[in-house]
Design an enzyme around this catalytic site. Structure first.
Site, mmCIF file in Angstrom:
data_model
loop_
_atom_site.group_PDB
_atom_site.id
_atom_site.type_symbol
_atom_site.label_atom_id
_atom_site.label_comp_id
_atom_site.label_asym_id
_atom_site.label_seq_id
_atom_site.Cartn_x
_atom_site.Cartn_y
_atom_site.Cartn_z
ATOM 1 N N ASP A 22 50.933 8.468 -68.885
ATOM 2 C CA ASP A 22 49.786 9.205 -69.425
ATOM 3 C C ASP A 22 50.063 9.699 -70.841
ATOM 4 O OD1 ASP A 22 47.259 10.263 -69.386
ATOM 5 O OD2 ASP A 22 47.802 12.072 -68.288
ATOM 6 N N SER A 67 43.615 3.410 -62.986
ATOM 7 C CA SER A 67 43.175 4.024 -61.728
ATOM 8 C C SER A 67 41.766 3.580 -61.368
ATOM 9 C CB SER A 67 43.230 5.554 -61.844
ATOM 10 O OG SER A 67 42.132 6.025 -62.610
ATOM 11 N N THR A 68 41.397 3.820 -60.110
ATOM 12 C CA THR A 68 40.031 3.498 -59.676
ATOM 13 C C THR A 68 39.019 4.363 -60.438
ATOM 14 O OG1 THR A 68 40.451 4.977 -57.797
ATOM 15 C CG2 THR A 68 40.532 2.610 -57.347
ATOM 16 N N ASN A 70 39.461 5.118 -63.725
ATOM 17 C CA ASN A 70 39.487 4.781 -65.152
ATOM 18 C C ASN A 70 38.336 3.871 -65.594
ATOM 19 O OD1 ASN A 70 43.126 4.810 -65.305
ATOM 20 N ND2 ASN A 70 41.705 6.399 -65.964
HETATM 21 C C1 IPE Z 1 46.072 8.778 -64.599
HETATM 22 O O1 IPE Z 1 45.810 9.185 -65.896
HETATM 23 C C2 IPE Z 1 45.864 7.303 -64.451
HETATM 24 C C3 IPE Z 1 46.859 6.470 -65.115
HETATM 25 C C4 IPE Z 1 47.895 6.876 -65.793
HETATM 26 C C5 IPE Z 1 46.647 5.053 -64.972
HETATM 27 P P1 IPE Z 1 44.372 9.745 -66.318
HETATM 28 O O2 IPE Z 1 44.479 10.059 -67.752
HETATM 29 O O3 IPE Z 1 43.322 8.800 -65.895
HETATM 30 O O4 IPE Z 1 44.269 11.055 -65.424
HETATM 31 P P2 IPE Z 1 43.358 12.340 -65.597
HETATM 32 O O5 IPE Z 1 41.950 11.867 -65.818
HETATM 33 O O6 IPE Z 1 43.873 13.098 -66.772
HETATM 34 O O7 IPE Z 1 43.543 13.099 -64.322
HETATM 35 C C1 IPE Z 2 47.129 6.710 -69.828
HETATM 36 O O1 IPE Z 2 46.850 7.255 -71.069
HETATM 37 C C2 IPE Z 2 46.682 5.276 -69.703
HETATM 38 C C3 IPE Z 2 45.563 5.057 -68.766
HETATM 39 C C4 IPE Z 2 45.007 5.973 -68.020
HETATM 40 C C5 IPE Z 2 45.036 3.707 -68.677
HETATM 41 P P1 IPE Z 2 45.451 7.937 -71.367
HETATM 42 O O2 IPE Z 2 44.535 6.919 -71.924
HETATM 43 O O3 IPE Z 2 44.947 8.660 -70.167
HETATM 44 O O4 IPE Z 2 45.852 8.977 -72.502
HETATM 45 P P2 IPE Z 2 45.258 10.423 -72.696
HETATM 46 O O5 IPE Z 2 45.470 11.168 -71.412
HETATM 47 O O6 IPE Z 2 43.803 10.259 -73.017
HETATM 48 O O7 IPE Z 2 46.050 10.979 -73.815
HETATM 49 MG MG MG Z 3 45.193 10.537 -69.512
#
Ligand code: IPE
Ligand code: IPE
Ligand code: MG
Length: 238
Positions: A22, A67-68, A70
C-alpha cells in the site's frame, strides 16, 4: 550485510508472510506523478522483496496486489494495474529461473482471458519447485473467498453437521498453503482491508509508515527481526 546474506540472529522465521502493498498512489502524488507510476515503482519493490524472502528461507509469501474493492477506482488506474500484471507475468521468467513457485488467489473470472491464461501458464511452469512459493492476490477479497468456499460446500450437498473450520479451509483458494504467521502493511494504514481475514486469525501484525515504493530489503529484514521477538500463544499458556 550483503543482499544475499541471511539474517544471522533470528530465533524464528515466519513460515507464511502476507504483505499488503500500500502507498503507491501517495508515493506518486508526493512527486507530482500519475498514480500509475507509483504502481510501476511498487512492482520493482515486489520483485526485490520476493527474492529477499527466498534468501531468508521464508516458505510462503503472499502479496495483496488488487482487491475486490479496487474496481471502484478510476478506469484508467484499473487498466494501468491490469497492464502491469500482464507485463510482469511475461517477466516472471526470472522467478522461474530462480526456482520460485508462483500461485494466485482471488476470483479470476473477472480478469481478462489473456491474463487468466498467463496466470495458469506461470503456475504450471513453476509448480514443481519446493523452495519458496510467492502467492499473488489478484481480484482478491477475504469475504469473497469465504463466500465462494461456502457456495462450493453447499453445491456438494454437504450436511450441516459436516461443516467444520477444516472443511471451510479446504475450500478456500489455496487450501494447501498454511495460515499467515505475519502480516506486514506499509503506508501507515492499520487495517486488513479484506486481506486473508480467515488465514490471518492468529497472525502477528507489523505496520510501518514507509510507502510501499520506498520499502527496502533492509525494511523487510527489520520486520522479520521484529517477528522473531513475538511470543505467540494461540490461546494457550506459555
Ligand atoms: C489494500 O489497499 C488493497 C491492496 C493493497 C491491493 P487499499 O489502498 O485498497 O486499501 P484501503 O482502501 O486504504 O483500505
Ligand atoms: C496500493 O497502493 C496498490 C493497490 C491498491 C492496487 P494504493 O494505490 O492504494 O496507494 P495509496 O493508498 O493511494 O497511496
Ligand atoms: Mg491504498
Amino acid at each position: 550485510m550483503a543482499k544475499s546474506d541471511p539474517i544471522p540472529e533470528l530465533s524464528q522465521v515466519p513460515v507464511h508472510v502476507g504483505v499488503i502493498m500500500d502507498g503507491n498512489g501517495r508515493w506518486a502524488k508526493k512527486r507530482g506523478l500519475p498514480r500509475k507510476l507509483g504502481h510501476k515503482e511498487g512492482v520493482k519493490v515486489f520483485r526485490s522483496i520476493t527474492r529477499r524472502a527466498k534468501t531468508l528461507g521464508i516458505k510462503y509469501i503472499t502479496f495483496y496486489a488488487f482487491s475486490t474493492e479496487n474496481w471502484k477506482r478510476p478506469k484508467d488506474e484499473v487498466d494501468a494495474i491490469m497492464d502491469l500484471f500482464e507485463k510482469n507475468l511475461d517477466e516472471v521468467k526470472d522467478f522461474i529461473d530462480e526456482e520460485i513457485r508462483v500461485r494466485f488467489i482471488g476470483d479470476r473470472s473477472a480478469l481478462s482471458p489473456t491474463l487468466q491464461a498467463k496466470m495458469l501458464n506461470t503456475e504450471k511452469s513453476s509448480e514443481h519447485f519446493t523452495g519458496t512459493t510467492m502467492i499473488l492476490a489478484i481480484n482478491y477479497g477475504g469475504q469473497d473467498e469465504i463466500c465462494r468456499a461456502v457456495k462450493k460446500i453447499c453445491e456438494s450437498g454437504t450436511s450441516t453437521d459436516e461443516i467444520t473450520p477444516q472443511l471451510i479451509e479446504q475450500n478456500l483458494d489455496a487450501p494447501d498453503i498454511p495460515p499467515l504467521d505475519y502480516v506486514i502493511r506499509p503506508s501507515g494504514e492499520m487495517r486488513l482491508s479484506n486481506f486473508m481475514i480467515w488465514q490471518a486469525a492468529y497472525a502477528e501484525y507489523y505496520f510501518t509508515d514507509i510507502l510501499w515504493p520506498d520499502f527496502t530489503d533492509a525494511d523487510f529484514d527489520e520486520a522479520i527481526i521484529e517477528f522473531s521477538n513475538r511470543a505467540r500463544r494461540f490461546g494457550g499458556v506459555k
